[in-house]
Enzyme design. Sequence first.
Site, PDB file in Angstrom:
ATOM      1  N   LEU A  78       0.666  11.473  44.016  1.00 48.89           N
ATOM      2  CA  LEU A  78      -0.129  12.507  43.364  1.00 48.89           C
ATOM      3  C   LEU A  78      -0.827  11.856  42.182  1.00 48.89           C
ATOM      4  O   LEU A  78      -0.182  11.485  41.204  1.00 48.89           O
ATOM      5  CB  LEU A  78       0.757  13.658  42.877  1.00 48.89           C
ATOM      6  N   HIS A  79      -2.143  11.696  42.281  1.00 45.45           N
ATOM      7  CA  HIS A  79      -2.871  11.005  41.222  1.00 45.45           C
ATOM      8  C   HIS A  79      -3.740  12.001  40.463  1.00 45.45           C
ATOM      9  O   HIS A  79      -4.610  12.649  41.043  1.00 45.45           O
ATOM     10  CB  HIS A  79      -3.736   9.884  41.785  1.00 45.45           C
ATOM     11  N   CYS A  82      -8.703  11.008  36.224  1.00 51.50           N
ATOM     12  CA  CYS A  82      -8.893  10.371  34.920  1.00 51.50           C
ATOM     13  C   CYS A  82     -10.227   9.645  34.951  1.00 51.50           C
ATOM     14  O   CYS A  82     -10.312   8.503  35.416  1.00 51.50           O
ATOM     15  CB  CYS A  82      -7.751   9.401  34.616  1.00 51.50           C
ATOM     16  N   GLN A  98      -3.083   2.269  38.475  1.00 47.57           N
ATOM     17  CA  GLN A  98      -2.143   3.025  39.303  1.00 47.57           C
ATOM     18  C   GLN A  98      -2.830   3.585  40.550  1.00 47.57           C
ATOM     19  O   GLN A  98      -2.250   3.595  41.635  1.00 47.57           O
ATOM     20  CB  GLN A  98      -1.516   4.161  38.501  1.00 47.57           C
ATOM     21  N   ARG A 156      -0.360  19.844  33.091  1.00 45.30           N
ATOM     22  CA  ARG A 156      -0.738  19.761  34.502  1.00 45.30           C
ATOM     23  C   ARG A 156       0.060  20.757  35.350  1.00 45.30           C
ATOM     24  O   ARG A 156       1.240  20.981  35.127  1.00 45.30           O
ATOM     25  CB  ARG A 156      -0.514  18.338  35.030  1.00 45.30           C
ATOM     26  N   THR A 177       5.991   7.438  42.000  1.00 45.11           N
ATOM     27  CA  THR A 177       5.847   7.939  40.636  1.00 45.11           C
ATOM     28  C   THR A 177       6.897   7.310  39.730  1.00 45.11           C
ATOM     29  O   THR A 177       7.946   6.855  40.187  1.00 45.11           O
ATOM     30  CB  THR A 177       5.983   9.469  40.583  1.00 45.11           C
ATOM     31  N   LYS A 182       7.192  15.205  37.425  1.00 44.00           N
ATOM     32  CA  LYS A 182       6.397  15.413  38.633  1.00 44.00           C
ATOM     33  C   LYS A 182       7.305  15.705  39.822  1.00 44.00           C
ATOM     34  O   LYS A 182       7.001  16.570  40.652  1.00 44.00           O
ATOM     35  CB  LYS A 182       5.535  14.180  38.899  1.00 44.00           C
TER      36      LYS A 182
END
EC number: 3.5.4.25
Length: 231
Positions: A78-79, A82, A98, A156, A177, A182
């Site tokens: 899960l990115h 950014c 990443q 988030r 991760t 998360k």
Amino acid sequence: MSVAEHREDADPPQHPAPAAPGEVLEHSEPVSVPTEHGTFSVVGWRVPGPTGGPVTEHVSLSAPAPRQEQDLPPLVRLHSECLTGDVLGSWRCDCGPQLHLAMERIAEHGGTVLYLRNHEGRGIGLVNKLRAYKLQDAGADTVDANTLLGLPAEARDYTAAGRILTAMGLRTVRLLTNNPDKVEKLEALGITVADVVPHEVHARTENLDYLRTKRDRMHHHLTHLTPGETS
């Protein structure tokens, strides 16, 4: 219209009704996208906000697992979006490296990178993130900079991720991760995290304090924080 019923030749409604809980509004047909890291099957997803908020578009990049790994739960990353790190290549964070590492690993081992929009600055938005950068330049860490702006350190929401993974049939995953929060939030959405796979990249002088804050104040599992070593 459910995901399973979506057809490329169907006429989209002018004003689609909100999706039922746990569903996505629609998705694109998969297309092949070659990259420097490998070729991925890419799908765009439209998902309503967690409390009836605006619809957001996300994207999944998937690759098949090699034969020897097909019996394992799929790797999933899960990115969070950014712009500064992923697009501009900023060294203030570790987001760009990443993302590229995740694409490399998914291309090699199979699975999915789920690129989540509206997660800029851990959910505070691009403009506020840049305001937080200004406070960081004056000495605040990333947590204090957000709170000085009257914003949460972590804002988030992973509802869209849970809905998309469910629609893809990925109810049990191996999650790439370093962030235990998360894992906890994804499992609360009904996704079983069978294994947590560390996803560490090299530290730089420019992001060393940022990474230490993630480790010390946000409890990310980071092992080495000397520039040039894995962080």
